[in-house]
Design a protein around this motif. Structure first.
Motif, PDB file in Angstrom:
ATOM      1  N   ARG A   1       1.246  -1.152   0.081  1.00  0.00           N
ATOM      2  CA  ARG A   1       0.042  -0.156   0.462  1.00  0.00           C
ATOM      3  C   ARG A   1       0.767   1.896  -0.126  1.00  0.00           C
ATOM      4  O   ARG A   1       1.603   1.342   1.680  1.00  0.00           O
ATOM      5  CB  ARG A   1      -0.973   0.665   1.209  1.00  0.00           C
ATOM      6  CG  ARG A   1      -2.355  -1.001   1.448  1.00  0.00           C
ATOM      7  CD  ARG A   1      -3.046  -1.288   2.423  1.00  0.00           C
ATOM      8  NE  ARG A   1      -1.721  -0.922   3.771  1.00  0.00           N
ATOM      9  CZ  ARG A   1      -2.419  -0.104   4.703  1.00  0.00           C
ATOM     10  NH1 ARG A   1      -3.244   0.457   4.690  1.00  0.00           N
ATOM     11  NH2 ARG A   1      -2.141  -0.935   5.399  1.00  0.00           N
TER      12      ARG A   1
ATOM     13  N   ARG B   1      -7.848   7.097   0.115  1.00  0.00           N
ATOM     14  CA  ARG B   1      -8.250   6.845  -0.865  1.00  0.00           C
ATOM     15  C   ARG B   1      -7.826   5.787  -1.873  1.00  0.00           C
ATOM     16  O   ARG B   1      -8.353   4.235  -1.989  1.00  0.00           O
ATOM     17  CB  ARG B   1      -8.680   7.766  -2.668  1.00  0.00           C
ATOM     18  CG  ARG B   1      -9.918   6.835  -3.672  1.00  0.00           C
ATOM     19  CD  ARG B   1     -10.097   8.199  -4.334  1.00  0.00           C
ATOM     20  NE  ARG B   1     -10.641   7.413  -5.632  1.00  0.00           N
ATOM     21  CZ  ARG B   1     -10.810   8.124  -7.286  1.00  0.00           C
ATOM     22  NH1 ARG B   1     -10.466   9.370  -6.699  1.00  0.00           N
ATOM     23  NH2 ARG B   1     -11.423   7.122  -8.146  1.00  0.00           N
TER      24      ARG B   1
ATOM     25  N   PRO C   1      -7.520  -0.104   3.192  1.00  0.00           N
ATOM     26  CA  PRO C   1      -7.521  -2.041   2.363  1.00  0.00           C
ATOM     27  C   PRO C   1      -8.478  -2.135   1.083  1.00  0.00           C
ATOM     28  O   PRO C   1      -8.443  -3.267   1.104  1.00  0.00           O
ATOM     29  CB  PRO C   1      -8.031  -2.250   4.200  1.00  0.00           C
ATOM     30  CG  PRO C   1      -6.914  -1.284   5.181  1.00  0.00           C
ATOM     31  CD  PRO C   1      -7.339  -0.174   4.250  1.00  0.00           C
ATOM     32  N   ASP C   2      -9.556  -1.363   1.268  1.00  0.00           N
ATOM     33  CA  ASP C   2     -10.795  -2.130   0.607  1.00  0.00           C
ATOM     34  C   ASP C   2     -10.651  -0.569  -0.903  1.00  0.00           C
ATOM     35  O   ASP C   2     -11.916  -0.834  -1.225  1.00  0.00           O
ATOM     36  CB  ASP C   2     -11.701  -1.193   1.171  1.00  0.00           C
ATOM     37  CG  ASP C   2     -12.321   0.157   2.179  1.00  0.00           C
ATOM     38  OD1 ASP C   2     -11.561   1.033   1.914  1.00  0.00           O
ATOM     39  OD2 ASP C   2     -13.535   0.182   2.674  1.00  0.00           O
ATOM     40  N   SER C   3      -9.286   0.369  -0.920  1.00  0.00           N
ATOM     41  CA  SER C   3      -9.133   0.658  -1.803  1.00  0.00           C
ATOM     42  C   SER C   3      -9.210   0.082  -3.460  1.00  0.00           C
ATOM     43  O   SER C   3      -9.453  -1.553  -3.228  1.00  0.00           O
ATOM     44  CB  SER C   3      -8.197   1.970  -2.180  1.00  0.00           C
ATOM     45  OG  SER C   3      -6.891   0.717  -2.269  1.00  0.00           O
TER      46      SER C   3
ATOM     47  N   GLN D   1      -6.447  -1.574  -4.261  1.00  0.00           N
ATOM     48  CA  GLN D   1      -6.120  -2.440  -3.240  1.00  0.00           C
ATOM     49  C   GLN D   1      -6.614  -4.485  -3.746  1.00  0.00           C
ATOM     50  O   GLN D   1      -6.443  -4.517  -3.338  1.00  0.00           O
ATOM     51  CB  GLN D   1      -6.467  -2.985  -1.568  1.00  0.00           C
ATOM     52  CG  GLN D   1      -5.479  -1.310  -1.076  1.00  0.00           C
ATOM     53  CD  GLN D   1      -4.166  -1.762  -1.253  1.00  0.00           C
ATOM     54  OE1 GLN D   1      -3.039  -2.968  -0.867  1.00  0.00           O
ATOM     55  NE2 GLN D   1      -3.581  -0.785  -2.141  1.00  0.00           N
ATOM     56  N   GLU D   2      -8.278  -3.611  -4.553  1.00  0.00           N
ATOM     57  CA  GLU D   2      -9.328  -4.781  -4.780  1.00  0.00           C
ATOM     58  C   GLU D   2      -8.286  -5.936  -6.060  1.00  0.00           C
ATOM     59  O   GLU D   2      -8.613  -6.518  -6.456  1.00  0.00           O
ATOM     60  CB  GLU D   2     -10.396  -4.719  -4.735  1.00  0.00           C
ATOM     61  CG  GLU D   2     -11.152  -4.236  -3.888  1.00  0.00           C
ATOM     62  CD  GLU D   2     -12.843  -3.459  -4.497  1.00  0.00           C
ATOM     63  OE1 GLU D   2     -12.681  -2.949  -5.471  1.00  0.00           O
ATOM     64  OE2 GLU D   2     -12.856  -2.317  -2.644  1.00  0.00           O
TER      65      GLU D   2
END
Length: 690
Positions: A530, A671, A675-677, A680-681
């Motif tokens: 990240r 943004r 972790p759920d950006s 990251q997906e």
């Protein structure tokens, strides 16, 4: 603010450092020590959010009383006071004030008595200097070159005049303003009872140029001879060659204007500056560069015998660049300020022995420095974790703080920690950097990473404070912040600085790649999956270069005022000496050198989300460069955002604009590193960064 608060930190519960805190911090400006060394007066600026500006007041500090705290001195509502200077006899203080409608020099006694306006010229005074003995005052201000008097009132254009500007030679704009037929001129007046008298004389005539130089020259380019009969100043001649010249020269002029200025440095076609006469008037210390057209060459200490006219280099063998000079009272030493590694330090040069000694440590960096009669030095000092305060530096090198102007504002903040590191970078050279761990990071937790890339490119993210690019502030938002002084950075010897010439995207990029991996491998609390990178100016260029030459490594990029197309940049920027040195000449003669490192040529590889920010008044890297990058991003369907400030130049300075910039940047990075950006997906699905 309460006086006691300036020295005693608040015991309130700690909280993270925020952008709102940054813009509210008080900033120390110019200062002056009384002739007997007993008192210090300094400027302190505070933020006025309602006016979207900063307000300046003067503060007075007793240097002889242990535990003394500064007191606000003669504040004037709705006016700014700045640039204080003690009178020659120590009885009063001269300063700049805009209380009369324009900025003029004022004077007030230390004790009882009314303040008096000293000057009344038809211009805003930019700076001044009082002659030794107090018999004359030197002023500098912008005036139309056609004005034959000391100063002239502005005249209205004819009723049928259009708004167009016409030019017959280049240098039509500089930094953040268009050329308007004015120059900064140097003027002296006699002082009678402390007030300017007579018509004054323009001592910089018949020369054509700015005294001091634009855009950043100041009082350190102007100095009185101890007799008060003459003064020294630095000037670069104007004309069609000015955009390609770094040839600042030192002149000496009689204070009464009875003779034209005498050129002292005709033999050097590179920069000569910082004229600093010895207390007895026999010698002139100054700095000189050796390479014409190179703004980042090493500044070597020179000593000129004003009787014989002979000059000699004193620090030719010392591979550091001198930024400031001061004489000791006994004339046995010169105090020097120079960047050394990650700090800007204070050095003492012993004239008899020809030896140098570093006097300050590695905890903070030195700004301005003023030698005192007792052999100590007063200096502003700051670090990457704390803004400037004033310190007294003893003969033994002890750094004793005498102000704590932000104690009440910083006392309840939980600041990050800072660690320096070094590694073997490109070509096997040792490269330095630093990283910041966010406060309160739990054991076993991992923090997303922000890689800061400095501008210049001959610059540094040093152990110093910044109000524009502040690693500590970013770390306080929960990020591991990494900075790397890649090839081309300053403070590591001239060869290291020069190594970026004709290699903009080569060794610097390799250093960033090696250095980032070096830090990630040794700090498992940093989450290298990240990660975003940020940079301004050359750092912004590097964001564009990374897009095409290190694609996929970062989840997002932030590009402020970065160069997108070196060909268009060359023909639109103002200080042409900069690209002509770094690429070996003008674009039309060195096309292949420019195109080798041209970011626009690699747009087909771009894939990383980018925030682009810019000031519309930026004439160093004009805003079409940022528009070009944004257009490339949009046409390639890469997530992107453009932030334009119509009232800013290369830097974002106004308080509310700074606040907006930081919020936009932090929102953008959050943004793409959450972790759920989307980034990251995509990594979870493909094993790659976007």
């Amino acid at each position: 603010m309460a006086v006691a608060a300036m020295l005693v930190a608040s015991p309130a519960a700690a909280r993270p450092f925020a952008p709102e805190d940054l813009i509210q911090l008080r900033r120390i400006g110019g200062s002056s020590v009384s002739p007997d060394g007993s008192q210090l007066v300094f400027t302190l600026s505070e933020t006025d959010l309602a006016a979207n500006a900063r307000r300046n007041d003067l503060w007075l500090l007793d240097l002889e009383s242990e535990g003394a705290v500064p007191v606000r001195w003669r504040p004037t509502p709705d006016a700014n006071e700045d640039a204080p200077a003690f009178a020659a006899d120590g009885s009063g203080i001269y300063y700049l004030s805009d209380s009369g409608g324009s900025t003029q020099v004022w004077r007030a006694p230390l004790g009882e008595g009314e303040a008096q306006q000293v000057t009344d010229v038809d211009a805003d005074v930019a700076g001044f200097s009082i002659a030794p003995g107090g018999g004359r005052i030197a002023l500098w201000f912008d005036e139309d070159v056609s004005c034959e008097a000391t100063s002239c009132a502005d005249t209205a254009p004819p009723n049928d005049a259009g708004s167009g500007r016409t030019y017959d030679e280049i240098f039509v704009r500089h930094w953040g303003s268009w050329e308007n037929s004015t120059q900064s001129r140097l003027v002296t007046f006699e002082l009678a009872d402390g007030l300017a008298s007579g018509e004054g004389v323009v001592v910089s005539r018949p020369l054509s140029g700015n005294v001091p130089s634009r855009p950043f020259g100041g009082g350190d380019q102007i100095a009185w001879h101890p007799t008060g009969a003459s003064l020294f100043f630095t000037l670069r001649e104007s004309g069609p060659a000015e955009p390609t010249s770094t040839d600042l020269d030192i002149y000496r002029a009689p204070a009464d204007g009875t003779a034209p200025p005498e050129l002292l440095t005709a033999d050097n076609e590179a920069l000569d500056s910082l004229p600093t006469p010895s207390p007895d008037g026999r010698y002139l210390a100054y700095v000189a560069m050796a390479t014409p057209g190179y703004e980042s060459d090493r500044q070597v200490l020179q000593l000129r015998d004003l009787i014989t006219g002979e000059s000699r280099a004193l620090t030719q063998a010392w591979d550091r660049s001198i930024e400031a000079i001061g004489w000791s009272a006994d004339m046995q030493s010169l105090w020097l300020v120079a960047k050394d590694g990650l700090e800007t330090a204070l050095f003492r040069y012993a004239l008899t022995e020809g030896t140098l000694e570093r006097m300050t440590g590695t905890e903070r960096s030195v700004g301005a420095a003023s030698p005192l009669p007792d052999g100590t030095v007063l200096a502003t000092m700051a670090s990457a974790l704390a803004p400037s305060d004033i310190y007294r530096i003893g003969a033994d090198g002890r750094e004793i703080p005498i102000t704590n102007v932000n104690g009440d504002l910083l006392g309840d903040l939980d600041m990050p920690t800072r660690t320096e590191f070094a590694f073997e970078g490109a070509d096997g050279d040792i490269v330095s950097g630093q990283f910041f761990r966010p406060p309160g990071l739990a054991e076993g937790a991992r923090a997303p990473v922000a890689l800061f890339v400095h501008g210049g490119p001959q610059g540094s993210f040093s152990n110093d404070w910044s109000y524009r690019w502040n690693p500590a502030l970013m770390a306080a938002q929960g990020y591991a912040v990494v900075t790397i002084d890649f090839h081309g950075s300053t403070g590591y010897g001239q060869a290291f600085t020069d190594s970026i010439t004709n290699d903009w995207g080569g060794k610097p990029l390799r250093d960033l790649q090696i250095g980032l991996q070096h830090v990630l491998d040794r700090n498992p609390w940093m989450d290298g999956d990240r990660i975003c990178a940020l940079g301004a100016s050359y750092g912004g260029y590097m964001m564009n270069w990374i897009e095409g030459n290190w694609p996929g490594r970062f989840d997002c990029l932030v590009n402020h005022a970065g160069i997108f197309d070196l060909r268009q940049f060359y023909y639109a920027t103002e200080e042409l000496w900069f690209p002509e040195h770094d690429f070996g000449g003008p674009y039309f003669d060195r096309e292949s050198a420019y195109e080798r490192w041209n970011a626009v040529s690699h747009v087909e590889n771009w894939r990383t989300p980018m925030l682009v920010t810019v000031g519309e008044r930026d004439f160093r890297i004009p805003y079409p460069q940022s528009l070009g990058a944004f257009t490339a991003l949009q046409r390639r369907n890469i997530p992107s955002r453009l932030l334009v400030f119509p009232d800013e130049n290369h830097w974002i300075n106004k308080p509310l604009n700074s606040l907006q910039w930081h919020r936009e940047v932090y929102d953008w990075i959050a943004r793409w590193t959450a972790p759920d950006s989307p980034a990251q997906e995509r990594q979870a699905g493909t094993g790659e960064s976007p």
